[in-house]
Write a protein that holds these residues in place. Structure first.
Motif, mmCIF file in Angstrom:
data_model
loop_
_atom_site.group_PDB
_atom_site.id
_atom_site.type_symbol
_atom_site.label_atom_id
_atom_site.label_comp_id
_atom_site.label_asym_id
_atom_site.label_seq_id
_atom_site.Cartn_x
_atom_site.Cartn_y
_atom_site.Cartn_z
ATOM 1 N N ASN A 49 92.132 57.145 56.109
ATOM 2 C CA ASN A 49 91.385 58.414 56.102
ATOM 3 C C ASN A 49 90.623 58.847 55.592
ATOM 4 O O ASN A 49 90.910 58.036 53.615
ATOM 5 N N ILE A 56 96.823 55.397 57.572
ATOM 6 C CA ILE A 56 97.358 56.458 58.221
ATOM 7 C C ILE A 56 97.842 55.928 59.484
ATOM 8 O O ILE A 56 97.999 56.448 60.636
ATOM 9 N N ASP A 254 85.829 60.769 60.328
ATOM 10 C CA ASP A 254 87.490 60.455 59.747
ATOM 11 C C ASP A 254 87.624 59.191 59.129
ATOM 12 O O ASP A 254 88.804 59.422 58.495
ATOM 13 N N GLU A 255 87.399 58.551 59.834
ATOM 14 C CA GLU A 255 88.783 58.041 58.907
ATOM 15 C C GLU A 255 87.700 55.956 59.495
ATOM 16 O O GLU A 255 86.614 55.781 60.115
#
Ligand code: C2E
Ligand code: MG
Ligand code: MG
Ligand code: MG
Length: 292
Positions: A49, A56, A254-255
């Motif tokens: 993350n 995650i 986001d990631e």
């Protein structure tokens, strides 16, 4: 090189072709044996993350532990597996292994994260992958929300209508879906909004050049905006440097996954990392480009 052979051109090609088909046959037989005799191994690459640095998810990536050649990477055998249909038993084995490994980690009290498994277009066409996934989840006892499937953008576009129907069924089962290698497969935007998907994975070719090639940077930014406007998450693949990481973070990706955090690891090493709760440590906010 054939030109210099003059009159022997035909024979030359024949010999070369025979050599190549022999090598292919050898690889095909080897792969068949690998599947039957348990020479395949699944490695796991952490997904992180970009807001809090936590692990995650994990992507399952197959390797072939050949008794003679050592560890063989999927780039050397996935295409052949697709051509010969061996991808069907291979893919089923990877899916089952990843689900049962994830369930074992959960049973051992490790933080619960989804595992992402790659599916090829050929697998998707040859069998009912929704039924297969449901059966494997049932057999392994893994809850469906801890499985994610990855299909490349080009595989998706090969039969977009079939993909739309499958995504709806997968959504019904709470299995997540991401589109892999996004940006390389010419999706039409009208299709994209009909796909019941969760994430777009920004192809690593754009990430690689993100800090020095303005075109790659623009494409990556466009994919992040597209994902967000469709209420999807954007994940960057192949992040190798801190500069790439900071660039993506500053632009609300986001990631991420990539060697900067960790390569794909054997199951026991991945487990140790998850157990330690290793996190990505970010540099102070003021040093992040674009946020000063
Ligand atoms: P992919 O699904 O796009 O997976 C990402 C690839 O990038 C993996 O290569 C991963 O090890 C590599 N990678 C991760 N971080 C970095 C980085 O920072 N830099 C660079 N240069 N590379 C990075 P890998 O494991 O060799 O797999 C290659 C491809 O083979 C995968 O691409 C996927 O398309 C295919 N593949 C792997 N396992 C399976 C499988 O079980 N089934 C199917 N159908 N395909 C698979
Ligand atoms: Mg993938
Ligand atoms: Mg990819
Ligand atoms: Mg790829």
């Amino acid at each position: 090189k054939a030109k210099t052979k003059g009159g022997n051109r035909f024979q030359f090609y024949t010999a070369e072709m025979n050599q190549r088909s022999l090598e292919r046959l050898d690889l095909e037989n080897g792969l068949r044996r690998a599947i039957d005799q348990g020479e395949l191994v699944v490695y796991y690459q952490p997904q992180v993350n970009l807001r809090n640095g936590a692990i995650i998810g994990a992507e399952a990536l197959v390797r072939w532990q050949d008794p003679e050649k050592g560890l063989v990477m999927p780039g050397s055998f996935i295409a052949l597996a697709e051509e010969t249909g061996l991808i069907v038993p291979l893919g089923e084995w990877v899916l089952r292994t990843a689900c049962s490994q994830n369930k074992a980690w959960q049973d051992a009290g490790l933080p619960k994260i989804p595992v992402a498994v790659n599916l090829s277009a050929r697998q998707f066409a040859a069998q009912d992958v929704v039924e297969l996934a449901a059966r494997i989840l049932h057999d392994t006892g893994l809850a469906p929300n801890y499985l994610e499937l990855e299909l490349t953008e080009s595989a998706v576009m090969a039969d977009a209508e079939a993909f739309i129907r499958a995504t709806e069924k997968l959504k019904g089962l709470s299995i997540a879906l991401s589109i892999d290698d996004f940006g390389t497969g010419f999706s039409s935007l009208s299709y994209l909004k009909r796909f019941a998907i969760d994430r777009l994975k920004i192809d690593q070719t754009f990430v690689r050049d993100i800090t020095h090639d303005p075109d790659s940077a623009s494409i990556a930014l466009a994919i992040i905006s597209l994902a967000h406007s469709l209420k999807l998450l954007a994940i960057a693949e192949g992040v190798e440097t801190e500069a790439q990481l900071n660039f993506l973070r500053a632009r609300n990706c986001d990631e991420m996954q990539g060697y900067f955090f960790s390569p794909a690891l054997p199951a026991d090493e991945f487990e140790a990392m998850l157990r330690q709760g290793r996190k990505l440590e970010f540099q102070p906010e003021s040093k992040v480009p674009g946020r000063t």
